[in-house]
Design a protein around this motif. Structure first.
Motif, PDB file in Angstrom:
ATOM      1  N   SER A 138       3.766  12.262 -21.102  1.00 50.58           N
ATOM      2  CA  SER A 138       3.165  11.462 -20.040  1.00 50.58           C
ATOM      3  C   SER A 138       1.950  10.705 -20.576  1.00 50.58           C
ATOM      4  O   SER A 138       1.138  11.257 -21.314  1.00 50.58           O
ATOM      5  CB  SER A 138       2.713  12.367 -18.885  1.00 50.58           C
ATOM      6  OG  SER A 138       3.802  13.057 -18.330  1.00 50.58           O
ATOM      7  N   PHE A 139       1.870   9.441 -20.219  1.00 48.99           N
ATOM      8  CA  PHE A 139       0.758   8.558 -20.591  1.00 48.99           C
ATOM      9  C   PHE A 139       0.657   8.326 -22.099  1.00 48.99           C
ATOM     10  O   PHE A 139      -0.332   7.787 -22.575  1.00 48.99           O
ATOM     11  CB  PHE A 139      -0.571   9.066 -20.038  1.00 48.99           C
ATOM     12  CG  PHE A 139      -0.589   9.171 -18.539  1.00 48.99           C
ATOM     13  CD1 PHE A 139      -0.851   8.064 -17.758  1.00 48.99           C
ATOM     14  CD2 PHE A 139      -0.310  10.376 -17.913  1.00 48.99           C
ATOM     15  CE1 PHE A 139      -0.842   8.153 -16.374  1.00 48.99           C
ATOM     16  CE2 PHE A 139      -0.302  10.485 -16.527  1.00 48.99           C
ATOM     17  CZ  PHE A 139      -0.566   9.369 -15.751  1.00 48.99           C
ATOM     18  N   ALA A 140       1.671   8.716 -22.857  1.00 46.47           N
ATOM     19  CA  ALA A 140       1.686   8.432 -24.295  1.00 46.47           C
ATOM     20  C   ALA A 140       2.064   6.972 -24.518  1.00 46.47           C
ATOM     21  O   ALA A 140       2.568   6.298 -23.623  1.00 46.47           O
ATOM     22  CB  ALA A 140       2.675   9.356 -25.009  1.00 46.47           C
ATOM     23  N   SER A 141       1.833   6.483 -25.716  1.00 49.93           N
ATOM     24  CA  SER A 141       2.150   5.101 -26.047  1.00 49.93           C
ATOM     25  C   SER A 141       3.054   5.046 -27.272  1.00 49.93           C
ATOM     26  O   SER A 141       2.759   5.665 -28.303  1.00 49.93           O
ATOM     27  CB  SER A 141       0.863   4.329 -26.323  1.00 49.93           C
ATOM     28  OG  SER A 141       1.163   2.991 -26.676  1.00 49.93           O
TER      29      SER A 141
ATOM     30  N   ALA B  91      -0.937  10.918 -26.248  1.00 53.78           N
ATOM     31  CA  ALA B  91      -0.876  10.664 -27.693  1.00 53.78           C
ATOM     32  C   ALA B  91      -0.438   9.223 -27.965  1.00 53.78           C
ATOM     33  O   ALA B  91       0.237   8.595 -27.152  1.00 53.78           O
ATOM     34  CB  ALA B  91       0.088  11.641 -28.355  1.00 53.78           C
ATOM     35  N   HIS B  92      -0.822   8.705 -29.122  1.00 52.65           N
ATOM     36  CA  HIS B  92      -0.462   7.347 -29.534  1.00 52.65           C
ATOM     37  C   HIS B  92       0.545   7.410 -30.670  1.00 52.65           C
ATOM     38  O   HIS B  92       0.273   7.989 -31.718  1.00 52.65           O
ATOM     39  CB  HIS B  92      -1.693   6.570 -29.995  1.00 52.65           C
ATOM     40  CG  HIS B  92      -2.603   6.193 -28.878  1.00 52.65           C
ATOM     41  ND1 HIS B  92      -2.462   5.035 -28.158  1.00 52.65           N
ATOM     42  CD2 HIS B  92      -3.652   6.850 -28.332  1.00 52.65           C
ATOM     43  CE1 HIS B  92      -3.395   4.979 -27.228  1.00 52.65           C
ATOM     44  NE2 HIS B  92      -4.134   6.068 -27.311  1.00 52.65           N
ATOM     45  N   PHE B  93       1.719   6.795 -30.431  1.00 52.88           N
ATOM     46  CA  PHE B  93       2.781   6.704 -31.426  1.00 52.88           C
ATOM     47  C   PHE B  93       3.098   5.235 -31.708  1.00 52.88           C
ATOM     48  O   PHE B  93       4.213   4.895 -32.070  1.00 52.88           O
ATOM     49  CB  PHE B  93       4.048   7.401 -30.912  1.00 52.88           C
ATOM     50  CG  PHE B  93       3.905   8.877 -30.690  1.00 52.88           C
ATOM     51  CD1 PHE B  93       4.135   9.782 -31.710  1.00 52.88           C
ATOM     52  CD2 PHE B  93       3.541   9.374 -29.440  1.00 52.88           C
ATOM     53  CE1 PHE B  93       4.020  11.139 -31.494  1.00 52.88           C
ATOM     54  CE2 PHE B  93       3.425  10.734 -29.215  1.00 52.88           C
ATOM     55  CZ  PHE B  93       3.662  11.617 -30.246  1.00 52.88           C
TER      56      PHE B  93
ATOM     57  N   PHE C 254       6.726   2.317 -18.826  1.00 53.28           N
ATOM     58  CA  PHE C 254       6.707   0.895 -19.144  1.00 53.28           C
ATOM     59  C   PHE C 254       7.790   0.634 -20.183  1.00 53.28           C
ATOM     60  O   PHE C 254       7.705   1.120 -21.312  1.00 53.28           O
ATOM     61  CB  PHE C 254       5.336   0.479 -19.696  1.00 53.28           C
ATOM     62  CG  PHE C 254       4.207   0.727 -18.744  1.00 53.28           C
ATOM     63  CD1 PHE C 254       3.964  -0.143 -17.691  1.00 53.28           C
ATOM     64  CD2 PHE C 254       3.400   1.843 -18.889  1.00 53.28           C
ATOM     65  CE1 PHE C 254       2.921   0.096 -16.801  1.00 53.28           C
ATOM     66  CE2 PHE C 254       2.359   2.088 -18.014  1.00 53.28           C
ATOM     67  CZ  PHE C 254       2.118   1.207 -16.965  1.00 53.28           C
ATOM     68  N   LEU C 255       8.790  -0.161 -19.803  1.00 56.06           N
ATOM     69  CA  LEU C 255       9.916  -0.451 -20.690  1.00 56.06           C
ATOM     70  C   LEU C 255      10.067  -1.949 -20.914  1.00 56.06           C
ATOM     71  O   LEU C 255      11.160  -2.437 -21.160  1.00 56.06           O
ATOM     72  CB  LEU C 255      11.207   0.137 -20.103  1.00 56.06           C
ATOM     73  CG  LEU C 255      11.233   1.658 -20.002  1.00 56.06           C
ATOM     74  CD1 LEU C 255      12.347   2.123 -19.083  1.00 56.06           C
ATOM     75  CD2 LEU C 255      11.392   2.275 -21.379  1.00 56.06           C
TER      76      LEU C 255
END
Length: 128
Positions: A56-59, A38-40, A99-100
């Protein structure tokens, strides 16, 4: 949106991925939801409950998460580039390969959070 996202995850309709760009999702209960991919991006969350969610794999690029509960969430390969995660709970999260880059973690509880890179842990320590 979440019900349609399940169709995406099940491979039934690949055109209905959850996209929550730039909206306010404060106070919502998304406990234990499957929100992989999902995209946030650019969202604002205040007091949102994401405990146990699979993200997982969300943005979450450039998102603001204030007092958000992400305890026991799965954050594998989740993109938090430029996000602000402030005074939130991330206890016992799986952050493997998350990714941070340029992510603020001021006052966020990372106790038991696994998979953080050395750089992310150092940035967290410096934010205290």
């Amino acid at each position: 949106i979440i019900a349609k996202h399940k169709l995406y995850l099940d491979g039934i309709d690949v055109n209905v991925r959850a996209v929550f760009r730039g909206i306010n999702l404060s106070g919502l209960d998304m406990t234990n939801q499957d929100l992989r991919y999902a995209h946030f991006d650019g969202v604002e969350m205040l007091g949102t409950d994401l405990r146990g969610a699979d993200l997982s794999f969300a943005s979450f690029q450039n998102a603001l998460l204030l007092c958000v509960d992400l305890s026991h969430a799965t954050l594998r390969c989740t993109d938090f580039t430029g996000a602000q995660i402030i005074e939130s709970e991330m206890m016992h999260c799986d952050c493997s390969s998350a990714f941070l880059h340029d992510t603020r973690l001021d006052g966020t509880n990372l106790l038991g959070c696994t998979g953080l890179s050395y750089r992310a842990e150092r940035e967290y320590e410096n934010s205290k």
